[in-house]
Design an enzyme around this catalytic site. Structure first.
Site, PDB file in Angstrom:
ATOM      1  N   CYS A  37     -20.626  72.693 119.315  1.00  0.00           N
ATOM      2  CA  CYS A  37     -20.650  71.839 120.262  1.00  0.00           C
ATOM      3  C   CYS A  37     -21.748  71.877 120.912  1.00  0.00           C
ATOM      4  CB  CYS A  37     -19.561  71.713 121.442  1.00  0.00           C
ATOM      5  SG  CYS A  37     -19.890  73.401 122.548  1.00  0.00           S
ATOM      6  N   GLU A  45      12.570  65.600 116.470  1.00  0.00           N
ATOM      7  CA  GLU A  45      13.689  66.545 115.956  1.00  0.00           C
ATOM      8  C   GLU A  45      14.932  65.566 115.938  1.00  0.00           C
ATOM      9  OE1 GLU A  45      14.380  70.450 116.897  1.00  0.00           O
ATOM     10  OE2 GLU A  45      12.644  70.516 117.592  1.00  0.00           O
ATOM     11  N   SER A  47      12.494  54.115 113.934  1.00  0.00           N
ATOM     12  CA  SER A  47      11.569  53.150 114.738  1.00  0.00           C
ATOM     13  C   SER A  47      10.002  53.723 114.539  1.00  0.00           C
ATOM     14  CB  SER A  47      11.869  53.017 116.348  1.00  0.00           C
ATOM     15  OG  SER A  47      12.933  52.643 116.433  1.00  0.00           O
ATOM     16  N   ASP A  73      24.462  66.292 122.123  1.00  0.00           N
ATOM     17  CA  ASP A  73      24.048  67.466 121.829  1.00  0.00           C
ATOM     18  C   ASP A  73      23.718  68.202 123.361  1.00  0.00           C
ATOM     19  OD1 ASP A  73      24.587  67.197 119.306  1.00  0.00           O
ATOM     20  OD2 ASP A  73      22.456  67.175 118.662  1.00  0.00           O
ATOM     21  N   GLU A 125     -17.919  80.355 118.537  1.00  0.00           N
ATOM     22  CA  GLU A 125     -19.099  81.072 118.454  1.00  0.00           C
ATOM     23  C   GLU A 125     -19.803  81.876 119.385  1.00  0.00           C
ATOM     24  OE1 GLU A 125     -19.368  76.346 117.391  1.00  0.00           O
ATOM     25  OE2 GLU A 125     -18.074  77.921 118.516  1.00  0.00           O
TER      26      GLU A 125
END
Length: 375
Positions: A85, A303, A311, A210, A62
Protein backbone atom coordinates in the site's frame (compact mmCIF):
# COMPACT_ATOMS: atom_id res chain seq x y z
CA UNK A 1 20.70 -15.94 -19.24
CA UNK A 2 19.92 -19.40 -20.66
CA UNK A 3 16.35 -20.70 -20.84
CA UNK A 4 17.14 -23.40 -18.28
CA UNK A 5 18.56 -20.84 -15.85
CA UNK A 6 15.51 -18.58 -16.32
CA UNK A 7 13.23 -21.52 -15.51
CA UNK A 8 15.09 -22.18 -12.25
CA UNK A 9 14.69 -18.56 -11.19
CA UNK A 10 10.93 -18.69 -11.91
CA UNK A 11 10.54 -21.88 -9.92
CA UNK A 12 12.37 -20.28 -7.01
CA UNK A 13 10.16 -17.19 -7.16
CA UNK A 14 7.03 -19.34 -7.25
CA UNK A 15 8.21 -21.34 -4.24
CA UNK A 16 8.62 -18.24 -2.07
CA UNK A 17 5.40 -16.66 -3.34
CA UNK A 18 3.38 -19.79 -2.64
CA UNK A 19 4.78 -19.68 0.88
CA UNK A 20 3.65 -16.04 1.19
CA UNK A 21 0.15 -17.01 0.05
CA UNK A 22 0.01 -19.84 2.59
CA UNK A 23 0.96 -17.37 5.30
CA UNK A 24 -1.81 -15.03 4.14
CA UNK A 25 -4.39 -17.80 4.46
CA UNK A 26 -3.60 -18.18 8.17
CA UNK A 27 -5.71 -15.09 8.82
CA UNK A 28 -8.73 -16.24 6.80
CA UNK A 29 -11.86 -14.75 8.32
CA UNK A 30 -9.98 -12.21 10.45
CA UNK A 31 -8.86 -9.36 8.16
CA UNK A 32 -12.09 -8.16 6.51
CA UNK A 33 -12.69 -5.62 5.11
CA UNK A 34 -8.95 -5.76 4.42
CA UNK A 35 -7.45 -8.42 2.12
CA UNK A 36 -5.42 -11.47 3.07
CA UNK A 37 -1.71 -10.72 2.56
CA UNK A 38 1.44 -12.71 3.24
CA UNK A 39 5.08 -11.71 2.90
CA UNK A 40 8.45 -13.50 2.75
CA UNK A 41 11.87 -11.82 2.73
CA UNK A 42 14.77 -13.71 1.15
CA UNK A 43 18.51 -13.05 1.14
CA UNK A 44 21.22 -15.28 -0.30
CA UNK A 45 18.51 -17.84 -1.10
CA UNK A 46 17.51 -18.10 2.58
CA UNK A 47 14.32 -16.88 4.22
CA UNK A 48 15.21 -14.21 6.77
CA UNK A 49 11.75 -12.81 7.54
CA UNK A 50 8.08 -13.74 7.28
CA UNK A 51 4.82 -12.06 8.16
CA UNK A 52 1.14 -11.84 7.35
CA UNK A 53 -1.69 -9.41 8.00
CA UNK A 54 -3.34 -10.90 11.08
CA UNK A 55 -6.32 -8.60 11.58
CA UNK A 56 -7.77 -5.32 10.31
CA UNK A 57 -6.00 -2.47 12.09
CA UNK A 58 -2.92 -4.58 12.85
CA UNK A 59 0.44 -4.16 11.04
CA UNK A 60 0.47 -5.21 7.42
CA UNK A 61 2.31 -8.31 6.21
CA UNK A 62 5.30 -6.34 4.87
CA UNK A 63 5.87 -4.58 8.19
CA UNK A 64 5.63 -7.87 10.10
CA UNK A 65 8.17 -9.47 7.77
CA UNK A 66 10.54 -6.49 7.97
CA UNK A 67 10.44 -6.61 11.78
CA UNK A 68 11.21 -10.32 11.60
CA UNK A 69 14.14 -9.78 9.25
CA UNK A 70 15.60 -6.81 11.10
CA UNK A 71 18.72 -5.09 9.65
CA UNK A 72 19.37 -8.10 7.40
CA UNK A 73 16.52 -6.88 5.17
CA UNK A 74 18.88 -4.43 3.45
CA UNK A 75 19.61 -5.69 -0.06
CA UNK A 76 17.11 -8.56 0.23
CA UNK A 77 14.18 -9.62 -1.97
CA UNK A 78 10.61 -9.35 -0.73
CA UNK A 79 7.80 -11.63 -1.90
CA UNK A 80 4.35 -10.25 -1.14
CA UNK A 81 1.00 -11.63 -2.26
CA UNK A 82 -0.57 -8.19 -2.85
CA UNK A 83 0.87 -4.87 -4.01
CA UNK A 84 2.23 -2.91 -1.00
CA UNK A 85 0.00 0.00 0.00
CA UNK A 86 1.03 3.59 -0.64
CA UNK A 87 -1.63 5.39 1.38
CA UNK A 88 -2.36 6.12 5.03
CA UNK A 89 -5.17 4.07 6.57
CA UNK A 90 -5.12 2.67 10.08
CA UNK A 91 -1.42 2.03 9.45
CA UNK A 92 1.29 4.00 7.54
CA UNK A 93 2.15 3.16 3.89
CA UNK A 94 4.11 -0.07 3.52
CA UNK A 95 6.06 1.39 0.60
CA UNK A 96 7.86 3.78 2.93
CA UNK A 97 8.86 0.97 5.28
CA UNK A 98 10.16 -1.11 2.35
CA UNK A 99 12.24 1.75 0.96
CA UNK A 100 13.60 2.68 4.38
CA UNK A 101 14.63 -0.94 5.04
CA UNK A 102 16.69 -1.02 1.85
CA UNK A 103 14.84 -3.87 0.14
CA UNK A 104 16.45 -4.39 -3.28
CA UNK A 105 13.60 -6.07 -5.16
CA UNK A 106 9.89 -6.66 -4.50
CA UNK A 107 8.08 -9.53 -6.19
CA UNK A 108 4.31 -8.99 -6.19
CA UNK A 109 1.65 -11.60 -6.95
CA UNK A 110 -1.21 -9.24 -7.84
CA UNK A 111 -1.97 -5.54 -8.21
CA UNK A 112 -4.14 -4.10 -5.44
CA UNK A 113 -7.70 -3.64 -6.83
CA UNK A 114 -8.40 -0.91 -4.26
CA UNK A 115 -8.65 2.38 -6.22
CA UNK A 116 -6.79 4.13 -3.39
CA UNK A 117 -3.68 2.13 -4.23
CA UNK A 118 -4.06 0.36 -7.59
CA UNK A 119 -0.56 0.58 -9.12
CA UNK A 120 0.54 3.51 -6.96
CA UNK A 121 2.54 1.33 -4.57
CA UNK A 122 4.51 -0.21 -7.44
CA UNK A 123 5.21 3.20 -9.01
CA UNK A 124 6.41 4.55 -5.65
CA UNK A 125 8.83 1.65 -5.22
CA UNK A 126 10.19 1.90 -8.77
CA UNK A 127 10.64 5.65 -8.49
CA UNK A 128 12.71 5.00 -5.35
CA UNK A 129 14.98 2.59 -7.26
CA UNK A 130 13.43 -0.64 -5.95
CA UNK A 131 13.06 -3.35 -8.59
CA UNK A 132 9.52 -4.71 -8.94
CA UNK A 133 8.26 -7.86 -10.62
CA UNK A 134 4.51 -8.59 -10.80
CA UNK A 135 2.32 -11.54 -11.67
CA UNK A 136 4.09 -14.41 -9.88
CA UNK A 137 1.33 -16.82 -8.69
CA UNK A 138 -1.24 -14.18 -9.57
CA UNK A 139 -4.16 -16.61 -9.93
CA UNK A 140 -3.54 -18.19 -6.51
CA UNK A 141 -3.31 -14.77 -4.88
CA UNK A 142 -6.53 -13.63 -6.50
CA UNK A 143 -8.28 -16.82 -5.45
CA UNK A 144 -7.84 -16.22 -1.72
CA UNK A 145 -9.03 -12.61 -2.01
CA UNK A 146 -12.08 -12.95 -4.23
CA UNK A 147 -14.44 -11.20 -1.75
CA UNK A 148 -12.03 -8.25 -1.46
CA UNK A 149 -11.60 -8.07 -5.25
CA UNK A 150 -15.34 -8.19 -5.96
CA UNK A 151 -16.13 -5.55 -3.36
CA UNK A 152 -13.45 -3.21 -4.77
CA UNK A 153 -14.61 -3.76 -8.35
CA UNK A 154 -18.39 -3.73 -7.93
CA UNK A 155 -19.25 -2.47 -4.45
CA UNK A 156 -20.97 -5.81 -3.80
CA UNK A 157 -20.15 -8.66 -1.40
CA UNK A 158 -19.06 -12.12 -2.56
CA UNK A 159 -21.96 -14.52 -1.97
CA UNK A 160 -21.75 -18.29 -1.47
CA UNK A 161 -24.91 -20.40 -1.35
CA UNK A 162 -24.80 -23.47 0.91
CA UNK A 163 -27.52 -26.08 0.53
CA UNK A 164 -28.02 -29.37 2.39
CA UNK A 165 -30.31 -31.55 0.31
CA UNK A 166 -31.47 -35.10 -0.33
CA UNK A 167 -30.72 -37.08 -3.47
CA UNK A 168 -34.04 -35.92 -4.89
CA UNK A 169 -33.15 -32.27 -4.31
CA UNK A 170 -35.22 -31.50 -1.21
CA UNK A 171 -34.13 -29.31 1.71
CA UNK A 172 -37.03 -30.15 4.05
CA UNK A 173 -39.67 -32.82 4.42
CA UNK A 174 -43.36 -32.23 3.66
CA UNK A 175 -43.94 -31.22 7.31
CA UNK A 176 -41.18 -28.58 7.03
CA UNK A 177 -38.65 -30.48 9.13
CA UNK A 178 -35.04 -30.20 7.90
CA UNK A 179 -33.15 -31.43 10.99
CA UNK A 180 -30.96 -33.06 10.05
CA UNK A 181 -30.49 -33.82 6.35
CA UNK A 182 -26.70 -33.67 6.34
CA UNK A 183 -24.29 -35.42 8.72
CA UNK A 184 -22.72 -34.10 11.92
CA UNK A 185 -19.36 -33.72 10.16
CA UNK A 186 -20.94 -31.78 7.29
CA UNK A 187 -22.54 -29.40 9.77
CA UNK A 188 -19.18 -29.08 11.51
CA UNK A 189 -17.59 -27.98 8.23
CA UNK A 190 -20.32 -25.37 7.77
CA UNK A 191 -19.60 -23.99 11.25
CA UNK A 192 -15.94 -23.68 10.28
CA UNK A 193 -16.90 -21.81 7.12
CA UNK A 194 -19.08 -19.45 9.19
CA UNK A 195 -15.95 -18.35 11.04
CA UNK A 196 -14.31 -17.45 7.72
CA UNK A 197 -17.04 -15.15 6.36
CA UNK A 198 -18.34 -11.75 7.38
CA UNK A 199 -21.99 -12.73 7.52
CA UNK A 200 -24.47 -15.62 7.39
CA UNK A 201 -27.76 -15.00 5.59
CA UNK A 202 -31.11 -16.84 5.73
CA UNK A 203 -34.68 -16.18 4.63
CA UNK A 204 -37.54 -15.61 7.04
CA UNK A 205 -39.08 -19.03 6.36
CA UNK A 206 -35.92 -20.67 7.70
CA UNK A 207 -36.23 -18.56 10.85
CA UNK A 208 -39.91 -19.39 11.33
CA UNK A 209 -39.32 -23.10 10.73
CA UNK A 210 -36.06 -23.71 12.61
CA UNK A 211 -35.54 -20.73 14.99
CA UNK A 212 -31.79 -20.90 14.28
CA UNK A 213 -29.05 -19.12 16.23
CA UNK A 214 -26.60 -19.01 13.28
CA UNK A 215 -23.39 -19.04 15.27
CA UNK A 216 -20.57 -21.57 15.33
CA UNK A 217 -20.66 -22.03 19.10
CA UNK A 218 -21.93 -20.07 22.07
CA UNK A 219 -18.42 -18.97 22.98
CA UNK A 220 -17.79 -17.22 19.65
CA UNK A 221 -17.23 -13.49 19.36
CA UNK A 222 -19.58 -11.17 17.48
CA UNK A 223 -18.76 -12.75 14.14
CA UNK A 224 -20.16 -13.46 11.67
CA UNK A 225 -23.06 -11.05 11.40
CA UNK A 226 -26.48 -12.70 11.02
CA UNK A 227 -28.65 -11.42 8.17
CA UNK A 228 -32.34 -12.25 7.75
CA UNK A 229 -34.26 -11.42 4.57
CA UNK A 230 -37.77 -10.72 5.83
CA UNK A 231 -39.95 -8.84 3.32
CA UNK A 232 -43.01 -8.46 5.57
CA UNK A 233 -41.10 -8.22 8.87
CA UNK A 234 -42.63 -11.41 10.23
CA UNK A 235 -39.72 -12.30 12.52
CA UNK A 236 -40.94 -13.19 16.03
CA UNK A 237 -39.59 -10.86 18.68
CA UNK A 238 -38.99 -13.92 20.90
CA UNK A 239 -36.90 -15.68 18.25
CA UNK A 240 -33.38 -16.61 19.28
CA UNK A 241 -31.94 -14.28 16.65
CA UNK A 242 -33.73 -11.24 18.12
CA UNK A 243 -33.08 -12.21 21.74
CA UNK A 244 -29.32 -12.45 21.07
CA UNK A 245 -29.04 -9.37 18.83
CA UNK A 246 -27.12 -7.39 21.44
CA UNK A 247 -24.51 -10.12 21.60
CA UNK A 248 -24.24 -11.03 17.93
CA UNK A 249 -24.62 -8.52 15.11
CA UNK A 250 -28.07 -9.07 13.60
CA UNK A 251 -29.36 -7.39 10.44
CA UNK A 252 -32.84 -7.66 8.96
CA UNK A 253 -33.47 -6.73 5.33
CA UNK A 254 -37.12 -5.78 4.86
CA UNK A 255 -39.36 -3.77 2.53
CA UNK A 256 -39.94 -0.06 3.01
CA UNK A 257 -43.04 0.99 4.91
CA UNK A 258 -43.19 -1.77 7.51
CA UNK A 259 -44.83 -1.28 10.89
CA UNK A 260 -42.87 1.44 12.72
CA UNK A 261 -43.71 0.17 16.21
CA UNK A 262 -42.22 -3.24 15.44
CA UNK A 263 -39.19 -1.66 13.80
CA UNK A 264 -38.58 0.40 16.95
CA UNK A 265 -38.99 -2.63 19.21
CA UNK A 266 -36.54 -4.62 17.12
CA UNK A 267 -34.04 -1.76 17.21
CA UNK A 268 -34.31 -1.65 21.01
CA UNK A 269 -33.39 -5.34 21.00
CA UNK A 270 -30.22 -4.48 19.10
CA UNK A 271 -31.38 -5.41 15.59
CA UNK A 272 -30.10 -3.38 12.63
CA UNK A 273 -32.66 -2.87 9.86
CA UNK A 274 -32.12 -2.23 6.16
CA UNK A 275 -35.27 -1.07 4.36
CA UNK A 276 -35.32 -1.42 0.56
CA UNK A 277 -37.96 -1.10 -2.13
CA UNK A 278 -39.64 -4.02 -3.82
CA UNK A 279 -38.77 -4.94 -7.38
CA UNK A 280 -41.12 -7.21 -9.37
CA UNK A 281 -42.88 -8.50 -6.22
CA UNK A 282 -39.63 -9.20 -4.38
CA UNK A 283 -37.08 -7.19 -2.45
CA UNK A 284 -34.44 -5.25 -4.34
CA UNK A 285 -31.64 -7.44 -3.04
CA UNK A 286 -29.02 -5.71 -5.20
CA UNK A 287 -29.63 -2.47 -3.29
CA UNK A 288 -29.48 -4.34 0.01
CA UNK A 289 -26.15 -5.91 -0.95
CA UNK A 290 -24.66 -2.49 -1.63
CA UNK A 291 -25.75 -1.30 1.80
CA UNK A 292 -24.15 -4.39 3.36
CA UNK A 293 -20.95 -3.71 1.42
CA UNK A 294 -20.92 -0.13 2.72
CA UNK A 295 -21.16 -1.62 6.22
CA UNK A 296 -17.89 -3.47 5.57
CA UNK A 297 -19.37 -6.88 4.71
CA UNK A 298 -17.39 -8.50 1.88
CA UNK A 299 -18.20 -12.20 2.19
CA UNK A 300 -21.65 -13.76 2.81
CA UNK A 301 -22.64 -17.39 3.33
CA UNK A 302 -26.30 -17.99 2.44
CA UNK A 303 -27.75 -20.97 4.33
CA UNK A 304 -31.45 -20.88 3.35
CA UNK A 305 -34.09 -20.99 2.17
CA UNK A 306 -35.37 -21.88 -1.27
CA UNK A 307 -36.98 -18.52 -2.10
CA UNK A 308 -33.97 -16.53 -1.00
CA UNK A 309 -31.66 -18.76 -3.04
CA UNK A 310 -33.89 -18.34 -6.09
CA UNK A 311 -34.07 -14.56 -5.69
CA UNK A 312 -30.29 -14.26 -5.42
CA UNK A 313 -29.86 -16.43 -8.49
CA UNK A 314 -32.47 -14.49 -10.47
CA UNK A 315 -30.74 -11.20 -9.60
CA UNK A 316 -27.33 -12.62 -10.63
CA UNK A 317 -25.92 -12.08 -7.16
CA UNK A 318 -24.55 -15.56 -6.43
CA UNK A 319 -20.83 -16.22 -6.92
CA UNK A 320 -20.35 -19.74 -5.59
CA UNK A 321 -22.42 -22.74 -4.47
CA UNK A 322 -21.82 -25.61 -2.04
CA UNK A 323 -24.29 -28.51 -2.18
CA UNK A 324 -24.15 -31.07 0.63
CA UNK A 325 -26.00 -34.06 -0.83
CA UNK A 326 -27.12 -36.68 1.69
CA UNK A 327 -27.93 -40.28 0.70
CA UNK A 328 -31.62 -39.84 1.53
CA UNK A 329 -34.79 -39.61 -0.55
CA UNK A 330 -38.06 -37.94 0.50
CA UNK A 331 -39.93 -38.87 -2.66
CA UNK A 332 -42.73 -36.39 -1.91
CA UNK A 333 -44.31 -33.71 -4.07
CA UNK A 334 -44.89 -31.69 -0.92
CA UNK A 335 -41.26 -31.77 0.28
CA UNK A 336 -39.46 -28.43 -0.14
CA UNK A 337 -37.17 -28.07 -3.16
CA UNK A 338 -33.70 -26.56 -2.90
CA UNK A 339 -34.22 -23.45 -5.04
CA UNK A 340 -37.45 -21.61 -5.86
CA UNK A 341 -37.40 -18.72 -8.32
CA UNK A 342 -37.98 -17.70 -11.92
CA UNK A 343 -34.83 -19.52 -13.00
CA UNK A 344 -34.07 -20.87 -16.45
CA UNK A 345 -36.93 -21.66 -18.81
CA UNK A 346 -34.94 -24.09 -20.96
CA UNK A 347 -32.01 -26.48 -20.55
CA UNK A 348 -29.81 -24.26 -22.69
CA UNK A 349 -30.48 -21.35 -20.32
CA UNK A 350 -29.51 -23.21 -17.15
CA UNK A 351 -26.96 -21.52 -14.91
CA UNK A 352 -23.66 -23.30 -15.33
CA UNK A 353 -21.18 -24.12 -12.57
CA UNK A 354 -17.41 -24.04 -13.14
CA UNK A 355 -14.24 -24.80 -11.19
CA UNK A 356 -15.99 -27.86 -9.76
CA UNK A 357 -14.71 -29.63 -6.67
CA UNK A 358 -16.25 -32.76 -5.15
CA UNK A 359 -15.45 -34.58 -1.93
CA UNK A 360 -17.09 -36.79 0.69
CA UNK A 361 -17.84 -36.13 4.35
CA UNK A 362 -19.09 -39.31 6.01
CA UNK A 363 -21.74 -40.46 3.51
CA UNK A 364 -22.52 -36.96 2.24
CA UNK A 365 -21.19 -35.84 -1.13
CA UNK A 366 -20.19 -32.17 -1.39
CA UNK A 367 -20.19 -30.42 -4.76
CA UNK A 368 -18.94 -26.85 -4.95
CA UNK A 369 -18.16 -24.48 -7.79
CA UNK A 370 -18.44 -20.98 -9.26
CA UNK A 371 -21.69 -19.74 -10.74
CA UNK A 372 -20.98 -18.87 -14.38
CA UNK A 373 -23.77 -16.40 -14.96
CA UNK A 374 -23.08 -15.44 -18.53
CA UNK A 375 -21.99 -18.70 -20.18
Amino acid sequence: MSKSRRRIVNMRDEFYMRYAIRLAEKAKGKTSPNPLVGCVIVKNNSIIGTGYHKKAGKPHAEVEALRDAGPEAKGARMYVSLEPCNHFGKTPPCTEAIIKAGIKKVIVAMIDPNPLNKGKGIRKLRNAGVGVITGICRDQAMRINRPFIKRCATGMPFITLKIAETLDGKIAAANGNSKWISSDKSRGLVKTIRNEVDAVMVGINTVLRDDPLLISSKGDAKKPARIIVDTKLRIPERSRLVRTAKTYTTIIITSSGREKDKINRLKKCGVNLIEVNKKAHMLDLSSAMRVLSDMGISDILVEGGARLAGSLLDERLLDRVMFFIAPKIFGSDDAIGAISGNGAKDVKDAFKIGDLKTFKIDNDVVIEGDVLMFN
